[in-house]
Enzyme design. Structure first.
Site, PDB file in Angstrom:
ATOM      1  N   CYS A 267      -5.315   0.871   9.400  1.00 37.30           N
ATOM      2  CA  CYS A 267      -6.297   0.339   8.444  1.00 37.30           C
ATOM      3  C   CYS A 267      -6.247  -1.174   8.258  1.00 37.30           C
ATOM      4  CB  CYS A 267      -6.124   1.023   7.097  1.00 37.30           C
ATOM      5  SG  CYS A 267      -6.226   2.800   7.215  1.00 37.30           S
TER       6      CYS A 267
HETATM    7  C1  UGA Z   1      -3.663   0.977   3.609  1.00 41.12           C
HETATM    8  C2  UGA Z   1      -3.895   0.674   2.133  1.00 41.12           C
HETATM    9  O1  UGA Z   1      -2.642   0.448   1.493  1.00 41.12           O
HETATM   10  C3  UGA Z   1      -4.616   1.840   1.452  1.00 41.12           C
HETATM   11  O2  UGA Z   1      -4.898   1.503   0.094  1.00 41.12           O
HETATM   12  C4  UGA Z   1      -5.926   2.104   2.192  1.00 41.12           C
HETATM   13  O3  UGA Z   1      -6.620   3.213   1.627  1.00 41.12           O
HETATM   14  C5  UGA Z   1      -5.607   2.420   3.651  1.00 41.12           C
HETATM   15  O4  UGA Z   1      -4.909   1.300   4.227  1.00 41.12           O
HETATM   16  C6  UGA Z   1      -6.913   2.656   4.359  1.00 41.12           C
HETATM   17  O5  UGA Z   1      -7.712   1.741   4.436  1.00 41.12           O
HETATM   18  O6  UGA Z   1      -7.174   3.807   4.747  1.00 41.12           O
HETATM   19  P1  UGA Z   1      -1.883   2.464   4.952  1.00 41.12           P
HETATM   20  O7  UGA Z   1      -2.552   2.025   6.208  1.00 41.12           O
HETATM   21  O8  UGA Z   1      -1.531   3.903   4.799  1.00 41.12           O
HETATM   22  O9  UGA Z   1      -2.787   2.092   3.673  1.00 41.12           O
HETATM   23  O10 UGA Z   1      -0.540   1.641   4.870  1.00 41.12           O
HETATM   24  P2  UGA Z   1       0.194   0.669   3.827  1.00 41.12           P
HETATM   25  O11 UGA Z   1       1.134   1.434   3.013  1.00 41.12           O
HETATM   26  O12 UGA Z   1      -0.788  -0.188   3.139  1.00 41.12           O
HETATM   27  O13 UGA Z   1       1.031  -0.234   4.852  1.00 41.12           O
HETATM   28  C7  UGA Z   1       0.376  -1.028   5.832  1.00 41.12           C
HETATM   29  C8  UGA Z   1       1.366  -1.866   6.570  1.00 41.12           C
HETATM   30  O14 UGA Z   1       1.878  -2.921   5.757  1.00 41.12           O
HETATM   31  C9  UGA Z   1       2.602  -1.113   7.079  1.00 41.12           C
HETATM   32  O15 UGA Z   1       2.898  -1.562   8.377  1.00 41.12           O
HETATM   33  C10 UGA Z   1       3.697  -1.508   6.117  1.00 41.12           C
HETATM   34  O16 UGA Z   1       4.989  -1.464   6.675  1.00 41.12           O
HETATM   35  C11 UGA Z   1       3.288  -2.945   5.796  1.00 41.12           C
HETATM   36  N1  UGA Z   1       3.789  -3.422   4.484  1.00 41.12           N
HETATM   37  C12 UGA Z   1       3.324  -2.887   3.347  1.00 41.12           C
HETATM   38  C13 UGA Z   1       4.732  -4.429   4.462  1.00 41.12           C
HETATM   39  O17 UGA Z   1       5.193  -4.953   5.496  1.00 41.12           O
HETATM   40  N2  UGA Z   1       5.174  -4.882   3.240  1.00 41.12           N
HETATM   41  C14 UGA Z   1       4.718  -4.373   2.075  1.00 41.12           C
HETATM   42  O18 UGA Z   1       5.156  -4.848   1.002  1.00 41.12           O
HETATM   43  C15 UGA Z   1       3.782  -3.348   2.129  1.00 41.12           C
END
Ligand code: UGA
Length: 436
Positions: A267
């Site tokens: 995403c």
């Molecule tokens: C993301 C959004 O958080 C959701 O709100 C949204 O609905 C979704 O995309 C979507 O558009 O369908 P998601 O892809 O499941 O959700 O993953 P996240 O938990 O947001 O993590 C994304 C990436 O960022 C991961 O690689 C994670 O490791 C990284 N991340 C996240 C960090 O490096 N640091 C953080 O503090 C948070």
């Protein structure tokens, strides 16, 4: 009330399961027959905590799963949750959405009901009005927002928390015209999620809210990653303390400030590219968004540079990568930063050994026999010159001097600072913590 959900990926299947578990009569549709059979038998082919359990509660109630579109005929509400993958130029591929709404339109032509169609798929601003509504009207021969409703209803669930987020969203966005369909939708969502804010707005704004949400999350991550790179150059500076402290300021907030190898997944990277592409197409300046993306794209190179600095020539050396999924508690490797790192290291003829508690099967689908898949964390480290912790799986916290014994050279690069408090006999580098 009969509800149909079209497209049984993370979003669609979570919604289908939660609605059915809440006693709604639900029909979940997916064109993949094999997937439908598995789901019908209560099995989910993805690792998502609580999804299978919730699905099985639903299956014991009034839930039907099928690849037969015609079954949605008497639905009062139809949720479109098919994917919008990325094309090579950054645009989104709308073909699945177009196919789904074409089929929905054909069914609306025959129904005596006045259903509401909710578009949950992530689409660029303008898509519902300019693409989806015209297809629905042509295929059905009926007038949108008169004989049936069309509402943009973006989704905010996070993988690995899909059920919790489906049950308790932070907000509900309803984009569309002020009609009786909108009033009905508001009544439905306020009953389903009592106490949660409902924002009613226009189609284009609802579509933009989704991109604003994800691009802001990406911004927070790139921001902390850039600070992390600076901290790493300051002896004794620790990015996690910086993040915790600034996170206490309510104007900043503590979430999404966990520095690491960059954001991945199906995403955030896709939505950033789509927004940059869209912004450019409408003649807007996207300098800031491009910088967020560039910071993310560069993050893996910092890890490789550190590896080179410490190990010299990488070719022929064995390196262990811990965590291949795009984040912990999932087996999803789509746009995973670890996969990107492995690809780059393979180009440098590095021998790779990987371990991930859930994602090895999916990783094998990409790399086949080009890398080594280890059954345990410890065995993945045997004779390695270096290990990189990419994501914060809880069990990686157990790494200690005993587990590192079998390494040929003890270089530990910890991109999530999980072992920072341990006394390790090796060269330990935590991304975001400055060394003397
Ligand atoms: C993301 C959004 O958080 C959701 O709100 C949204 O609905 C979704 O995309 C979507 O558009 O369908 P998601 O892809 O499941 O959700 O993953 P996240 O938990 O947001 O993590 C994304 C990436 O960022 C991961 O690689 C994670 O490791 C990284 N991340 C996240 C960090 O490096 N640091 C953080 O503090 C948070």
């Amino acid at each position: 009330m009969k509800i149909a959900v079209i497209g049984l990926g993370f979003v669609g299947l979570s919604l289908t399961s939660v609605l059915a578990a809440k006693d709604y009569t639900v029909i979940g549709i997916d064109k993949d027959k094999k997937k439908c059979n598995e789901i019908r038998n209560g099995r989910v082919q993805i690792y998502e905590p609580d999804l299978e359990k919730t699905l099985n509660v639903g299956l014991r109630k009034s839930l039907e799963i099928s690849d037969d579109f015609s079954l949605i005929i008497n639905s009062d509400m139809i949720f479109v949750t098919v994917g919008t993958p990325q094309k090579t130029n950054g645009e989104i591929d709308l073909s699945m959405v177009k196919n789904a709404v074409r089929s929905v339109g054909k069914i609306i032509r025959k129904t005596k009901k006045n259903p509401i169609i909710f578009i949950k798929s992530t689409v660029i601003p303008g898509t519902t009005e300019k693409v989806i509504v015209p297809i629905l009207e042509t295929e059905s021969g009926k007038k949108a927002n008169k004989e049936f409703g069309v509402i943009s209803n973006p989704e905010f669930l996070q993988e690995s928390n899909a059920i919790r987020d489906t049950k308790y969203p932070h907000a509900i966005i309803l984009g569309g015209k002020d009609t009786s369909y909108m009033k009905k939708a508001k009544r439905f969502f306020s009953k389903m999620h009592s106490g949660i804010s409902i924002i009613v707005t226009r189609y284009q704004t609802a579509e933009m809210i989704k991109y604003a949400n994800n691009s802001f999350l990406a911004t927070k991550i790139s921001f902390i990653n850039q600070l992390s790179n600076i901290c790493q150059k300051i002896p004794n500076a620790d990015v996690d303390d910086v993040a915790s402290a600034i996170g206490l300021d309510p104007r900043i907030g503590k979430l999404f400030l966990n520095a690491g190898p960059g954001y991945g997944g199906s995403c955030l990277p896709k939505d950033m590219s789509a927004l940059i592409n869209f912004g450019g197409n409408v003649g807007a300046n996207t300098t800031f968004l491009k910088a967020v993306k560039k910071t993310n794209d560069d993050q893996i190179n910092n890890i490789i540079s550190l590896m080179r600095k410490k190990l010299g020539k990488l070719s022929g050396k064995k390196i262990t990568i811990l965590g291949t999924a795009f984040k912990p508690n999932t087996d999803d490797i789509r746009d995973s930063k670890s996969i990107e790192l492995i690809k780059k290291l393979l180009k440098n003829k590095v021998k790779i050994s990987v371990y991930d508690p859930k994602a090895l099967e999916n990783t094998r689908k990409i790399f086949g026999n080009k890398i080594i898949y280890s059954k345990s964390l410890t065995s993945s480290l045997v004779k390695s010159y270096g290990v990189v912790i990419m994501i914060q799986w809880k069990q990686f916290e157990s790494i200690n001097n005993k587990s590192l014994q079998c390494m040929k050279n003890k270089l530990i690069i910890d991109s999530r600072r999980m072992l920072a408090k341990k006394e390790l006999n090796g060269e330990y580098y935590a991304i975001g913590i400055g060394k003397n």
